[in-house]
Design a protein around this motif. Structure first.
Motif, short mmCIF file in Angstrom:
data_model
loop_
_atom_site.label_atom_id
_atom_site.label_comp_id
_atom_site.label_asym_id
_atom_site.label_seq_id
_atom_site.Cartn_x
_atom_site.Cartn_y
_atom_site.Cartn_z
N ARG A 198 40.29 54.46 81.58
CA ARG A 198 39.63 53.39 82.35
C ARG A 198 40.52 52.17 82.50
O ARG A 198 40.53 51.51 83.55
N GLN A 199 41.27 51.85 81.45
CA GLN A 199 42.19 50.72 81.55
C GLN A 199 43.25 50.97 82.61
O GLN A 199 43.61 50.07 83.38
N ARG B 64 41.64 50.38 85.94
CA ARG B 64 41.43 48.95 86.22
C ARG B 64 42.75 48.27 86.60
O ARG B 64 42.80 47.50 87.57
N LEU C 190 41.31 40.72 83.47
CA LEU C 190 40.89 42.01 82.90
C LEU C 190 40.44 41.90 81.45
O LEU C 190 39.95 42.88 80.88
#
Length: 226
Positions: free
Chosen positions: A144-145, A148, A165
């Motif tokens: 997911r990072q 993003r 973030l």
């Protein structure tokens, strides 16, 4: 003779006297950040004439600790013992299992596409009692990072991305490097595989270790750049 001064006022008179006797002074700033210690290990290996993968450098930090003298000695010894090319297997062979292995170590190796390192880290984690649920959580967080950071504004300053973030700048830089090997389709495949593995380790499957090995292999294969 080598004299080490840790800073502060204590012993400054001796330092002054040594300077007056033309002693060579070498400034050694403290290294407190994980990323800086990782780069220190990589530089020490290169200085000794070797080459090392980033997962292997992380494994050295996990196995040896943060003392720079011990890290420097470990790097020099590994270069000598391995012929110069250091990977995770070499670190394990000479230093044994790290004292602490987390799901994040598994996730970092998997999203880097380093299958052998990811599987080795996974086995260490399970052998030292890390919950399979924590491993799937770390894998999901790692992918997911990447999603993003990859979707963030191109050309944005690291500090701005870190603020937007909610990550420290060093982590943004690392995830940016990891994201270069990923595309949207690969991210989708990886997240679907992680969801299946998460269900398996929570009771839907028979063997949590097998489910985790499968998802690690799927994540590594889903990466575009090998």
């Amino acid at each position: 003779m080598v004299v080490v001064h840790a800073g502060g006022n204590k012993g400054k008179a001796l330092l002054k006297e040594l300077a007056e006797r033309n002693a060579v002074r070498v400034e050694c700033p403290r290294i407190t950040k994980y990323r800086d210690r990782l780069e220190f290990v990589q530089r020490e290996v290169r200085r000794a004439g070797g080459a090392i993968t980033e997962p292997a450098a992380r494994a050295i930090l996990e196995a040896v600790g943060s003392d720079l003298r011990e890290l420097a000695m470990a790097c020099a010894q590994l270069v000598s013992d391995t012929g110069g090319n250091i990977d995770v297997d070499a670190v394990v062979r000479y230093h044994g299992t790290p004292a602490e292995v987390t799901g994040f170590a598994v996730a970092d190796a998997a999203v880097d596409g380093d299958t052998s390192a990811a599987l080795a880290q996974l086995r260490w984690a399970l052998a030292t009692g890390v919950s399979p649920v924590l491993v799937t959580s770390a894998l999901a967080g790692g992918v997911r990072q990447i999603a993003r950071v990859a979707s963030a504004t191109r050309g944005a300053r690291t500090a701005d991305l870190a603020r937007d973030l909610g990550m420290p700048p060093w982590k943004v830089e690392r995830v940016q490097r990891q994201a270069r090997g990923w595309g949207p389709d690969g991210i989708a495949v990886a997240l679907a595989a992680i969801a299946d593995a998460d269900a398996a380790v929570k009771g839907a499957g028979v063997d949590p270790a097998y489910a985790l090995e499968r998802v690690v292999l799927t994540i590594a294969d889903a990466r575009v750049a090998k």
